[in-house]
Write an enzyme that holds these catalytic residues in place. Structure first.
Site, PDB file in Angstrom:
ATOM      1  N   LYS A 170       0.878  -1.187   0.000  1.00 21.50           N
ATOM      2  CA  LYS A 170       0.000   0.000   0.000  1.00 21.50           C
ATOM      3  C   LYS A 170       0.907   1.227   0.000  1.00 21.50           C
ATOM      4  O   LYS A 170       1.411   1.651   1.033  1.00 21.50           O
ATOM      5  CB  LYS A 170      -0.876  -0.032   1.258  1.00 21.50           C
ATOM      6  CG  LYS A 170      -2.198   0.696   1.140  1.00 21.50           C
ATOM      7  CD  LYS A 170      -2.117   2.153   0.767  1.00 21.50           C
ATOM      8  CE  LYS A 170      -1.805   3.048   1.938  1.00 21.50           C
ATOM      9  NZ  LYS A 170      -1.568   4.466   1.510  1.00 21.50           N
ATOM     10  N   GLU A 179       9.360   1.679  11.236  1.00 23.75           N
ATOM     11  CA  GLU A 179      10.407   2.673  10.967  1.00 23.75           C
ATOM     12  C   GLU A 179       9.713   4.026  11.001  1.00 23.75           C
ATOM     13  O   GLU A 179       8.949   4.344  10.088  1.00 23.75           O
ATOM     14  CB  GLU A 179      11.011   2.458   9.582  1.00 23.75           C
ATOM     15  CG  GLU A 179      11.440   1.034   9.262  1.00 23.75           C
ATOM     16  CD  GLU A 179      12.836   0.712   9.746  1.00 23.75           C
ATOM     17  OE1 GLU A 179      13.390   1.496  10.537  1.00 23.75           O
ATOM     18  OE2 GLU A 179      13.352  -0.340   9.345  1.00 23.75           O
ATOM     19  N   CYS A 196      14.010  10.952   6.746  1.00 24.98           N
ATOM     20  CA  CYS A 196      13.793  10.527   8.138  1.00 24.98           C
ATOM     21  C   CYS A 196      15.057  10.698   8.972  1.00 24.98           C
ATOM     22  O   CYS A 196      14.983  11.014  10.150  1.00 24.98           O
ATOM     23  CB  CYS A 196      13.310   9.089   8.180  1.00 24.98           C
ATOM     24  SG  CYS A 196      14.406   7.931   7.365  1.00 24.98           S
ATOM     25  N   GLU A 247       9.376  16.945  14.638  1.00 26.01           N
ATOM     26  CA  GLU A 247       9.846  16.652  13.273  1.00 26.01           C
ATOM     27  C   GLU A 247       9.132  17.566  12.281  1.00 26.01           C
ATOM     28  O   GLU A 247       7.904  17.603  12.238  1.00 26.01           O
ATOM     29  CB  GLU A 247       9.563  15.186  12.920  1.00 26.01           C
ATOM     30  CG  GLU A 247      10.125  14.805  11.570  1.00 26.01           C
ATOM     31  CD  GLU A 247       9.803  13.372  11.165  1.00 26.01           C
ATOM     32  OE1 GLU A 247       8.657  12.943  11.341  1.00 26.01           O
ATOM     33  OE2 GLU A 247      10.720  12.702  10.651  1.00 26.01           O
TER      34      GLU A 247
HETATM   35  P1  NAD Z   1       2.364   8.763   7.277  1.00 25.52           P
HETATM   36  O1  NAD Z   1       2.475   8.090   8.596  1.00 25.52           O
HETATM   37  O2  NAD Z   1       1.390   9.858   7.131  1.00 25.52           O
HETATM   38  O3  NAD Z   1       1.978   7.706   6.141  1.00 25.52           O
HETATM   39  C1  NAD Z   1       2.775   6.582   5.846  1.00 25.52           C
HETATM   40  C2  NAD Z   1       1.910   5.510   5.216  1.00 25.52           C
HETATM   41  O4  NAD Z   1       0.959   5.060   6.176  1.00 25.52           O
HETATM   42  C3  NAD Z   1       1.097   5.988   4.007  1.00 25.52           C
HETATM   43  O5  NAD Z   1       1.060   4.952   3.040  1.00 25.52           O
HETATM   44  C4  NAD Z   1      -0.279   6.206   4.597  1.00 25.52           C
HETATM   45  O6  NAD Z   1      -1.302   6.081   3.660  1.00 25.52           O
HETATM   46  C5  NAD Z   1      -0.346   5.085   5.620  1.00 25.52           C
HETATM   47  N1  NAD Z   1      -1.306   5.289   6.716  1.00 25.52           N
HETATM   48  C6  NAD Z   1      -1.720   6.466   7.264  1.00 25.52           C
HETATM   49  N2  NAD Z   1      -2.615   6.227   8.246  1.00 25.52           N
HETATM   50  C7  NAD Z   1      -2.762   4.885   8.328  1.00 25.52           C
HETATM   51  C8  NAD Z   1      -3.545   4.026   9.159  1.00 25.52           C
HETATM   52  N3  NAD Z   1      -4.371   4.500  10.099  1.00 25.52           N
HETATM   53  N4  NAD Z   1      -3.444   2.699   8.986  1.00 25.52           N
HETATM   54  C9  NAD Z   1      -2.605   2.187   8.047  1.00 25.52           C
HETATM   55  N5  NAD Z   1      -1.860   2.950   7.224  1.00 25.52           N
HETATM   56  C10 NAD Z   1      -1.924   4.283   7.365  1.00 25.52           C
HETATM   57  O7  NAD Z   1       3.831   9.224   6.905  1.00 25.52           O
HETATM   58  P2  NAD Z   1       4.269  10.110   5.657  1.00 25.52           P
HETATM   59  O8  NAD Z   1       3.848  11.507   5.923  1.00 25.52           O
HETATM   60  O9  NAD Z   1       3.854   9.416   4.400  1.00 25.52           O
HETATM   61  O10 NAD Z   1       5.871   9.986   5.741  1.00 25.52           O
HETATM   62  C11 NAD Z   1       6.679  10.830   6.477  1.00 25.52           C
HETATM   63  C12 NAD Z   1       7.099  10.161   7.778  1.00 25.52           C
HETATM   64  O11 NAD Z   1       7.787   8.958   7.514  1.00 25.52           O
HETATM   65  C13 NAD Z   1       8.069  11.008   8.583  1.00 25.52           C
HETATM   66  O12 NAD Z   1       7.695  10.982   9.932  1.00 25.52           O
HETATM   67  C14 NAD Z   1       9.401  10.290   8.388  1.00 25.52           C
HETATM   68  O13 NAD Z   1      10.356  10.494   9.398  1.00 25.52           O
HETATM   69  C15 NAD Z   1       8.957   8.875   8.313  1.00 25.52           C
HETATM   70  N6  NAD Z   1       9.979   8.055   7.667  1.00 25.52           N
HETATM   71  C16 NAD Z   1      10.684   7.185   8.441  1.00 25.52           C
HETATM   72  C17 NAD Z   1      11.692   6.415   7.870  1.00 25.52           C
HETATM   73  C18 NAD Z   1      12.473   5.445   8.708  1.00 25.52           C
HETATM   74  O14 NAD Z   1      13.127   4.589   8.131  1.00 25.52           O
HETATM   75  N7  NAD Z   1      12.458   5.533  10.017  1.00 25.52           N
HETATM   76  C19 NAD Z   1      11.957   6.516   6.501  1.00 25.52           C
HETATM   77  C20 NAD Z   1      11.206   7.414   5.741  1.00 25.52           C
HETATM   78  C21 NAD Z   1      10.217   8.172   6.332  1.00 25.52           C
END
Ligand code: NAD
Length: 508
Positions: free
Chosen positions: A189, A264, A298, A396
């Site tokens: 997804k 992550e 991240c 963040e």
């Molecule tokens: P997000 O949490 O908004 O979304 C990530 C994914 O989760 C998307 O596909 C979204 O559709 C899905 N999602 C959202 N709500 C959900 C739910 N209730 N149930 C299941 N899936 C759901 O994050 P984002 O804004 O897309 O990405 C940015 C974040 O990702 C930042 O906080 C960044 O630090 C983090 N990030 C972490 C790493 C790591 O390796 N630690 C790497 C890249 C990004």
């Protein structure tokens, strides 16, 4: 394929106007016909409709993955055969790197040179896990003359892979490669802001020989498609990358079906620069560390802690460099910072900049670059003298914004580094090796770089502590996540068992 320039904007050739799901080897629309808008971050216009997956679509995809797992060849295939297919995937990704980067840049606003690097990294992920499964060995424990014990490793089942928008294709590969290498079947997804590059996976995987049903793709919103995947009883694992707050929701929603979880999450990583550091190298690295990938990274070193004797010089030079960074058209190879992914995210980052202006001193940037009146462009923004209580120090931002704070002693540097809820990465710049190791080991971070920015060998653990994540992937740890290690015990001699129910004749 050649791209076009439309109204001054680079547009990749052959753009689809809609994206469908890919389930059991077929491209399909949502059961209820629902779609959502996808925008490009330079014009902020909707350029395609993507199928909006909901419960019924996720059910179809999970059923296909379940059937492919229970009855298909994939989980039981020889490691060497899966290795060949994964290497073919890597070959195809490499051969299409320019196309992938073109689409990724158009959809996400990442600078083209950086998107190209991410496409190559995606290929490398497949090659790496292909190597790992043929090199995999498992434990055997011998009790001479009495028992042999060994570990039989088997794929866990259907893996749900949920990914963010910051480096979409690469992060998808980071989950797909080990899941498929381990023999799982998957439902991916992708993030709803950036579904374009993921729409290339079906053809790539099919061409490489991945059987139907092994890879399934459901587009959609997190609260709908993502949530249905998390709650699905036939999904054994969720590998999630995204915000810490989303991770918490997923953790709770996965509890009733007791899934394996790899999380992550977000970060607010410190880069600590001591007075004895190689200042040129530290400045190059800390500038790159927060402004590469548009700051949507991240592991960004978004809090720079600088020892007081060099604070003034560091800040002066850092600010000069930040002001010179080239912000512009993401497709221009000279661009260093492109357009932020989406107007909603742009608003979030600019809100933080306004908050920052009330909390600290704005030394560079802070608004839209001159001449870029539309699109999600932002100047690289530097706040200095940032107190640790400031929200821009604690939270963040995930954009091209950095907070710089002075410190006087090693202990103060450590306290400041650990003073946030996150613990993903940390960077230390010093020529004193003892200090580097001693402080580095005391920092609450899953990954520490000494005199370096973020470069890592794929064999090392990847992940955060505190609010930055649960569980580490990377190398064999990823294969451990996607497999069960069943312990098998064999007796090599007659077994001595207490003879319950045998009356007085308790021994033989
Ligand atoms: P997000 O949490 O908004 O979304 C990530 C994914 O989760 C998307 O596909 C979204 O559709 C899905 N999602 C959202 N709500 C959900 C739910 N209730 N149930 C299941 N899936 C759901 O994050 P984002 O804004 O897309 O990405 C940015 C974040 O990702 C930042 O906080 C960044 O630090 C983090 N990030 C972490 C790493 C790591 O390796 N630690 C790497 C890249 C990004």
């Amino acid at each position: 394929m050649t791209s076009a320039v439309v109204a001054g904007q680079h547009v990749p050739a052959g753009l689809p106007d809609r994206i469908r799901h890919f389930i059991d080897g077929e491209f399909v629309d949502s059961v209820d016909g629902g779609t959502f808008d996808v925008l490009d971050p330079v014009s902020n216009r909707t350029y395609l409709q993507a199928a909006a997956g909901r419960q019924a679509d996720v059910d179809r995809a999970v059923n296909a993955a379940r059937l492919a797992f229970d009855e298909g060849p994939w989980p039981g295939m020889q490691a060497r055969e899966r290795n060949r297919i994964l290497n073919r995937i890597a070959d195809i990704v490499e051969s299409r790197d320019a196309r992938l980067a073109d689409l990724e840049t158009y959809d996400s606003g990442l600078p083209i040179t950086q998107a190209l690097g991410q496409a190559r990294r995606a290929a490398e992920n497949f090659r790496f896990f292909a190597d790992l499964i043929v090199a995999q060995s498992d434990d055997v424990y011998q009790v001479p003359g009495r028992q042999l014990n060994y570990v039989h490793r088997k794929p866990k089942g259907v893996a749900g892979l949920i990914t963010p928008w910051n480096t979409p294709f690469m992060l998808e590969s980071w989950k797909l490669a080990p899941a498929l290498a381990a023999g799982c079947t998957v439902v991916l997804k992708p993030a709803e802001f950036t579904p374009l590059s993921a729409s290339l996976w079906p053809e790539i995987l099919r061409e490489a020989g991945v059987p139907d049903g092994v890879f399934n793709l459901v587009n959609g919103l997190g609260e709908e498609a993502g949530d249905a995947l998390v709650r699905h009883p036939d999904v054994q694992l969720i590998s999630f990358t995204g915000e810490s707050a989303t991770g918490q929701v997923i953790f709770a929603n996965a509890a009733p079906t007791l899934k394996g979880l790899s999380m992550e999450l977000g970060g607010k990583s410190p880069a600590i620069v001591f007075a004895d550091a190689d200042l040129d190298a530290a400045i190059d690295s800390t500038v790159f560390g927060v402004f590469s990938l548009n700051g949507e990274r991240c592991t960004a070193g978004s809090r720079i802690l600088v020892e007081r004797p060099i604070y003034h010089e560091f800040v002066t030079r850092y600010v000069q460099r930040a002001k010179m960074i080239k912000v512009g058209d993401p497709h221009d190879p000279a661009t260093e910072v492109g357009a932020l992914v989406h107007p909603e995210h742009y608003a979030k980052v600019t809100d933080y900049i306004e908050i920052g202006k009330t909390e600290a001193l704005l030394a560079a940037g802070g608004g839209r670059p001159p001449g870029l009146d539309t699109g999600n462009y932002l100047q690289p923004t530097v706040f200095v003298d940032v107190p640790p209580t400031a929200r821009i120090f604690q939270e963040e931002i995930f954009g091209p914004v950095v907070a710089i704070t002075p410190f006087d002693t090693d202990e103060e540097a450590l306290d400041l580094a650990n003073a946030v809820k996150y613990g993903l990465a940390a960077y230390l710049w010093t020529s004193d090796l003892q200090r580097a190791h001693n402080l580095g080991q005391r920092i609450e971070a899953g990954m520490v770089w000494l005199n370096s920015h973020n470069v890592r060998d794929l064999r090392t653990p990847f992940g955060g502590v505190k609010a930055s994540g649960l569980g580490h992937e990377g190398g064999y740890r990823s294969l451990d996540f996607y497999t069960d290690q069943q312990a098998v015990h064999i007796s090599l001699a007659p077994v001595h068992t207490p003879r319950f129910g045998a009356g007085t004749d308790r021994t033989r």
